[in-house]
Design an enzyme around this catalytic site. Sequence first.
Site, PDB file in Angstrom:
ATOM      1  CB  SER A 139     144.253  45.982 -62.153  1.00  0.00           C
ATOM      2  OG  SER A 139     145.214  44.967 -61.921  1.00  0.00           O
ATOM      3  CE1 TYR A 152     140.183  42.843 -60.457  1.00  0.00           C
ATOM      4  CE2 TYR A 152     142.415  42.397 -61.217  1.00  0.00           C
ATOM      5  CZ  TYR A 152     141.524  43.198 -60.536  1.00  0.00           C
ATOM      6  OH  TYR A 152     141.959  44.354 -59.937  1.00  0.00           O
TER       7      TYR A 152
END
Length: 287
Positions: A139, A152
């Site tokens: 990501s 995350y």
Amino acid sequence: MSKKVVLITGTNSGFGWLTANTVAALGHKVYATMRDIQGKNADQANALAQVENITVLDVSLTDEASVKNAMDTIIAAEGTIDILVNNAGVSMFGVAESATPADVQRMFDVNVIAPWRLMKLALPFMRKQSEGLIINVSSGWGRFAAPFTVVYGASKFALEGLSEGLHYELRPLGVDIAIIQPGAFPTEMSQKIQTGSDTSVAEGYEVIAGVPNKLFAAIGQMFETVKPDPQDIADEVVNLINLPKGQRPLRTVVDPSTGEITKRANEAVKNEYANVLKAFGMQDLLV
């Protein structure tokens, strides 16, 4: 182009679903994994199973036996595995302090330990044939740990750390490790965001309580103006598969909104990373 044996995780929706269909359409043999194919994911599993070149496997990525059974099934049928796409992941949003140790453990179990579990099982076969490709879907938050996505982001930082070191360790053995860094995309994952279990800390953050709304508004505006297409991730997986062995980049950014920022950060780190390896006598691994 030779046909490859490809394992893709998290294929019940989003990037994984699109990647499985796209790769299979090129004639590669795809093993598509998801959980609970007799229950909540039955429709998705049945639909994928109808696609030529796709076999659906019921796999719980946090269960060692389940993952090993899946790999054993692939090896029994194909004799090897050529490509592993670690796509499955979970996300978490909210003030970091609200995350309990159990919340953090759950995030790392799926986003870090599960990919490592699969890599450990696939690598012996890839090394034996002196050829293989592992693609880890990270990501943009694997480069920047943004407020309210801290846990995350930490899990994606960890996945990137594993991938970065392995990229240089394994390339001399004929195995490529590549990272895809997606930006914000309108997928089902964005609709299944977890939050921290410790709600008691919320009162202490009232002074910045409005900031998350600004983040969501910015992402919503990106979706309206840029209209990012999740198919771009599947197309990039295909691009990496098609590149010659040893010429695949470590990091590929797929982000039409803020991707240039991530690309510049990646390039800066890449240059200094080379200096680190040289400083510790490992410059030969840069070739």
